[in-house]
Design an enzyme around this catalytic site. Structure first.
Site, mmCIF file in Angstrom:
data_model
loop_
_atom_site.group_PDB
_atom_site.id
_atom_site.type_symbol
_atom_site.label_atom_id
_atom_site.label_comp_id
_atom_site.label_asym_id
_atom_site.label_seq_id
_atom_site.Cartn_x
_atom_site.Cartn_y
_atom_site.Cartn_z
ATOM 1 C CB SER A 57 -0.950 0.025 1.202
ATOM 2 O OG SER A 57 -0.263 0.369 2.380
ATOM 3 C CE LYS B 17 -2.284 2.163 4.824
ATOM 4 N NZ LYS B 17 -1.448 1.023 5.208
#
Length: 230
Positions: free
Chosen positions: A151, A189
């Protein structure tokens, strides 16, 4: 020096541009190089960028510029050109990414961190890794994590990479952090605070940004470096 696959990709792009006047898509690149997925093309593009053969254009979505060529392609009359691809406009590569130097510090690798769907929080030491002292900066405690998932691939962070984290409980908008979600799930993230909400943003269009109440997200550290084994 380029690998055969990297050289093949540059040559394929040149031939398609010369023939059709338009660049190949990532799917076409994948098929031409007989790769199983587009993630392989992403890795080749990243490797070519790291070696200075191409540049991603920040103000043109899904565009790459070939800025120099190996002798093998120059001999064939290849000229640099701008190509359009399926790659989103990239974010800056993680600060501190470099080769391991001899002046190194040993850090604990605290297991694997999810660059994708959050995984259970990590607390046990899996092994140790040598990290260049320059990567750690001045002061603060550090640890390392092995990345699981894709991701964050558009930020230059691939599955299997080792990320170096500086322990801290706060972060600025746009920084890549280890976030603890609801006390038991850890994820890597990009961090953004929006009012009373925290956005945990992936660097891959296949993943949605997660919006969470600020009291359910705890920053565990900030990314300061990356180690990759080829």
């Amino acid at each position: 020096m380029l690998t055969k696959k990297q050289l093949d990709l540059l040559e394929y792009i040149q031939k398609r541009m010369a023939k059709d006047g338009v660049p190949p898509s990532f799917d076409e690149m994948k098929e031409a190089l007989d790769l199983r997925s587009k993630s392989g093309i992403h890795r080749l593009i990243t490797a070519l960028e790291e070696r200075g053969f191409i540049r991603r254009l920040p103000h043109r979505a899904r565009a790459l510029e070939i800025v120099k060529l190996p002798d093998a392609l120059q001999a064939k009359g290849f000229k640099p050109t701008v190509i359009e691809g399926d790659k989103p406009a990239p974010r800056p590569a993680p600060a501190g990414a470099m080769d391991i130097a001899t002046d190194a510090t040993t850090l604990p690798v605290m297991g694997r961190i999810a660059a994708g769907v959050p995984i259970e929080a990590i607390s046990e030491i899996a092994n140790h890794v040598a990290v260049p002292g320059q990567m750690l900066g001045s002061g603060g405690e550090h640890y390392a994590l092995e990345v699981k998932g894709d991701s964050m691939i558009d930020a230059g962070i691939n599955d299997g990479d080792i990320v170096v984290i500086r322990e801290q409980e706060t972060a600025n908008n746009g920084e890549i952090v280890v976030a603890l979600v609801e006390g038991h799930e850890a994820t890597l993230k990009r961090y953004h605070r929006k009012g009373g909400m925290i956005a945990l943003e992936a660097a891959n269009p296949a993943y949605e940004t997660r919006m969470l109440p600020d009291d359910s997200v705890a920053v565990q550290g900030r990314l300061v470096g990356l180690i990759r084994t080829y």
